[in-house]
Design a protein around this motif. Structure first.
Motif, PDB file in Angstrom:
ATOM      1  N   GLY A   1      64.400  43.764  14.774  1.00  0.00           N
ATOM      2  CA  GLY A   1      65.799  44.077  14.461  1.00  0.00           C
ATOM      3  C   GLY A   1      66.192  45.467  14.909  1.00  0.00           C
ATOM      4  N   VAL A   2      65.343  46.454  14.649  1.00  0.00           N
ATOM      5  CA  VAL A   2      65.638  47.822  15.086  1.00  0.00           C
ATOM      6  C   VAL A   2      65.665  47.887  16.611  1.00  0.00           C
ATOM      7  N   GLY A   3      64.742  47.190  17.263  1.00  0.00           N
ATOM      8  CA  GLY A   3      64.743  47.166  18.732  1.00  0.00           C
ATOM      9  C   GLY A   3      66.015  46.565  19.283  1.00  0.00           C
ATOM     10  N   LEU A   4      66.492  45.508  18.679  1.00  0.00           N
ATOM     11  CA  LEU A   4      67.735  44.892  19.161  1.00  0.00           C
ATOM     12  C   LEU A   4      68.936  45.798  18.921  1.00  0.00           C
ATOM     13  N   ILE A   5      68.954  46.502  17.815  1.00  0.00           N
ATOM     14  CA  ILE A   5      70.046  47.442  17.537  1.00  0.00           C
ATOM     15  C   ILE A   5      70.049  48.566  18.574  1.00  0.00           C
TER      16      ILE A   5
ATOM     17  N   GLY B   1      71.205  47.261  21.854  1.00  0.00           N
ATOM     18  CA  GLY B   1      72.651  47.033  21.835  1.00  0.00           C
ATOM     19  C   GLY B   1      73.442  48.319  21.940  1.00  0.00           C
ATOM     20  N   LEU B   2      72.938  49.404  21.366  1.00  0.00           N
ATOM     21  CA  LEU B   2      73.651  50.684  21.444  1.00  0.00           C
ATOM     22  C   LEU B   2      73.527  51.316  22.829  1.00  0.00           C
ATOM     23  N   ARG B   3      72.503  50.979  23.565  1.00  0.00           N
ATOM     24  CA  ARG B   3      72.299  51.550  24.910  1.00  0.00           C
ATOM     25  C   ARG B   3      73.265  50.943  25.924  1.00  0.00           C
TER      26      ARG B   3
END
Length: 63
Positions: free
Chosen positions: A53-57, A60-62
């Motif tokens: 989940g943190v990796g996907l967040i 997504g912010l990048r």
């Protein structure tokens, strides 16, 4: 059951082995190693889910 300790708790007899509490068994003197394994696997599952989940967040912010 020779040598087992019998304790009365809330009007209900509880059988404990003579090595209690050093034996590390539960209140009813059963082996709880399977519960420890389930807790470990559940903890690893939660940790993996949080990491994904943190990796996907971050991904997504990048973009």
């Amino acid at each position: 059951m020779k040598g087992d300790l019998i304790a009365i708790r809330r009007g209900k007899p509880i059988i404990r082995c003579p090595n209690f509490p050093e034996c590390r068994c539960g209140d009813d003197c059963t082996d709880r190693s399977d519960i420890k394994m389930v807790r470990l696997l559940f903890g690893l599952f939660i940790t993996g889910t949080l990491a994904i989940g943190v990796g996907l967040i971050v991904l997504g912010l990048r973009s």
